[in-house]
Design a protein around this motif. Sequence first.
Motif, short mmCIF file in Angstrom:
data_model
loop_
_atom_site.label_atom_id
_atom_site.label_comp_id
_atom_site.label_asym_id
_atom_site.label_seq_id
_atom_site.Cartn_x
_atom_site.Cartn_y
_atom_site.Cartn_z
N ALA A 19 -55.86 14.98 11.38
CA ALA A 19 -56.13 14.39 12.33
C ALA A 19 -55.21 14.83 13.66
O ALA A 19 -55.80 14.61 14.58
N ALA A 20 -53.94 15.26 13.30
CA ALA A 20 -53.23 15.65 14.47
C ALA A 20 -54.01 16.96 15.14
O ALA A 20 -53.87 17.13 16.34
N ALA A 21 -54.42 17.77 14.28
CA ALA A 21 -55.19 19.08 14.67
C ALA A 21 -56.21 18.58 15.55
O ALA A 21 -56.53 19.13 16.52
N SER A 22 -56.93 17.58 15.14
CA SER A 22 -58.22 17.24 15.97
C SER A 22 -57.94 16.97 17.27
O SER A 22 -58.65 17.12 18.32
N ILE A 23 -56.78 16.04 17.22
CA ILE A 23 -56.24 15.72 18.61
C ILE A 23 -56.09 16.51 19.43
O ILE A 23 -56.43 16.80 20.81
N ARG A 74 -49.27 0.79 9.81
CA ARG A 74 -48.13 1.53 8.81
C ARG A 74 -48.87 1.79 7.49
O ARG A 74 -49.00 3.08 7.00
N ALA A 75 -49.38 0.87 6.86
CA ALA A 75 -50.05 1.07 5.67
C ALA A 75 -51.28 2.13 5.71
O ALA A 75 -51.27 3.01 4.66
N ARG A 76 -52.05 1.85 6.81
CA ARG A 76 -53.12 2.78 7.09
C ARG A 76 -52.70 4.23 7.26
O ARG A 76 -53.42 5.20 6.54
N VAL A 77 -51.78 4.27 8.02
CA VAL A 77 -51.17 5.72 8.32
C VAL A 77 -50.70 6.53 7.00
O VAL A 77 -50.72 7.70 6.84
N LEU A 78 -49.85 5.55 6.07
CA LEU A 78 -49.29 6.10 4.98
C LEU A 78 -50.37 6.41 4.03
O LEU A 78 -50.46 7.70 3.18
N LYS A 79 -51.85 5.81 4.09
CA LYS A 79 -52.60 6.44 3.18
C LYS A 79 -53.44 7.73 3.68
O LYS A 79 -54.04 8.56 2.86
N MET A 80 -53.03 7.94 5.15
CA MET A 80 -53.47 9.35 5.35
C MET A 80 -52.47 10.37 5.06
O MET A 80 -52.73 11.39 5.39
N THR A 81 -51.34 9.94 4.48
CA THR A 81 -50.49 11.17 4.03
C THR A 81 -50.69 11.41 2.56
O THR A 81 -50.07 12.21 2.07
N GLU A 82 -51.79 10.81 2.00
CA GLU A 82 -52.09 11.41 0.60
C GLU A 82 -52.31 12.60 0.23
O GLU A 82 -51.63 13.05 -0.76
N PHE A 83 -52.77 13.42 1.14
CA PHE A 83 -52.93 14.68 0.58
C PHE A 83 -51.84 15.52 0.99
O PHE A 83 -51.44 16.61 0.15
N GLU A 84 -50.84 15.15 2.04
CA GLU A 84 -49.76 15.94 2.23
C GLU A 84 -48.64 15.64 1.15
O GLU A 84 -48.04 16.35 0.62
N VAL A 88 -63.66 16.77 3.09
CA VAL A 88 -64.87 15.99 3.78
C VAL A 88 -64.09 14.83 4.61
O VAL A 88 -63.57 14.01 3.91
N LYS A 89 -64.57 14.83 5.75
CA LYS A 89 -64.08 13.79 6.85
C LYS A 89 -62.53 13.83 6.87
O LYS A 89 -61.77 12.90 6.93
N GLY A 90 -61.95 15.07 6.52
CA GLY A 90 -60.54 15.30 6.71
C GLY A 90 -59.82 14.54 7.81
O GLY A 90 -58.68 14.19 7.76
N ASP A 91 -60.38 14.66 9.04
CA ASP A 91 -59.73 14.11 10.29
C ASP A 91 -59.43 12.69 10.30
O ASP A 91 -58.89 12.15 10.92
N ALA A 92 -60.16 11.81 9.21
CA ALA A 92 -60.04 10.43 9.14
C ALA A 92 -59.13 10.25 7.89
O ALA A 92 -58.87 9.09 7.81
N PRO A 142 -43.70 17.43 10.12
CA PRO A 142 -42.35 17.54 9.12
C PRO A 142 -43.02 16.62 8.05
O PRO A 142 -43.89 15.82 8.00
N LYS A 143 -42.19 17.07 6.97
CA LYS A 143 -42.46 16.18 5.59
C LYS A 143 -42.25 14.49 6.00
O LYS A 143 -41.30 14.10 6.81
N ASP A 144 -43.21 13.72 5.57
CA ASP A 144 -42.98 12.16 5.67
C ASP A 144 -43.26 12.00 7.00
O ASP A 144 -42.82 10.64 7.50
N CYS A 145 -43.82 12.61 7.72
CA CYS A 145 -43.89 12.26 9.18
C CYS A 145 -44.98 10.98 9.20
O CYS A 145 -46.09 11.23 8.70
N ILE A 146 -44.73 9.99 10.30
CA ILE A 146 -45.35 8.87 10.60
C ILE A 146 -45.80 8.91 12.06
O ILE A 146 -44.92 8.95 12.77
N ILE A 147 -47.31 8.85 12.26
CA ILE A 147 -47.38 8.56 13.90
C ILE A 147 -48.44 7.35 13.65
O ILE A 147 -49.78 7.62 13.28
N TYR A 148 -48.12 6.56 14.23
CA TYR A 148 -48.68 5.24 14.31
C TYR A 148 -50.16 5.59 15.30
O TYR A 148 -50.11 6.34 16.42
N TYR A 149 -51.21 4.89 15.01
CA TYR A 149 -52.59 4.91 15.56
C TYR A 149 -53.20 6.25 15.51
O TYR A 149 -54.16 6.35 16.21
N ILE A 150 -52.61 7.33 14.68
CA ILE A 150 -53.25 8.42 14.85
C ILE A 150 -54.67 8.44 13.87
O ILE A 150 -54.50 7.60 13.07
#
Length: 253
Positions: free
Chosen positions: A195-199, A54-64, A185-189, A96-104
């Motif tokens: 990341a969702a778009a890349s999948i 969860r902490a890792r995925v939350l970090k991936m919402t930084e730009f959002e 740069v390296k936006g998919d990570a 959606p705003k504040d969306c969390i998807i584990y393992y993305i």
Amino acid sequence: MSDKTIKQIQDEYKGTSDNMLPTFIEEYIKDGRPGVSKIISQAQKKIMKLQNERARVLKMTEFEKKYSDYEYICGIDEVGRGPLAGPTVAGAVILPKDCIIYYINDSKKLSEKRREELYDEIMDKAVAVSTGIVDVDSINETDNISISVYEAMRQAIDKLEVKPDLLLVDAVKIPDVTIKQVPIVKGDAKSISIAAASIIAKVTRDRMMVELDEKYPGYGFKDNKGYGTKEHISALKTLGKTPIHRDKFIRNF
């Protein structure tokens, strides 16, 4: 001590959803039997892993979160820039705003099974999803694969049922697009939207290449997805090119 056997508790643990694990632990933590203690330990470790995830995925919402004033933030990414055969595909996803998807994650870092699972979850949760596809005939008309990549991205944006007001793009800025763009740069990570778009793009293209493997057997498209593996190059030399090979990519084979 519970009246249930250890086997019954083990089966119950296997059927317990992630959000109910704390309740499961609370119920059996005082049982006392070594076998049950082992199951409780497994459950506690799983909770710890979920907390870390969860902490890792939350970090991936930084730009959002940074651009949260924008109502519809769209992630854009593409796959198929480098293969010797097949189309290039772009994905566009508005979550959606504040969306969390584990393992993305960046689609390249995920197993095929995980990508397929996440594809279904993204399709279920997203506000809007679309893909853009540029075929080999169009790729062969240009000397620059980037032109085809940008065209696929523009197609994906145009096909969205909800118009985005901000684009988060993996590494590049797409020409001839008036919507505000943020290249990462390296936006998919780093971005959950990218990341969702890349999948979405990766799964879409991979499925296409599996179908093309049936139409053009012998090249291993099902496994190599059109990339220049040793087996693929050997088949090119033996069987010659197919209509889905990129002329300028195979001229040296």
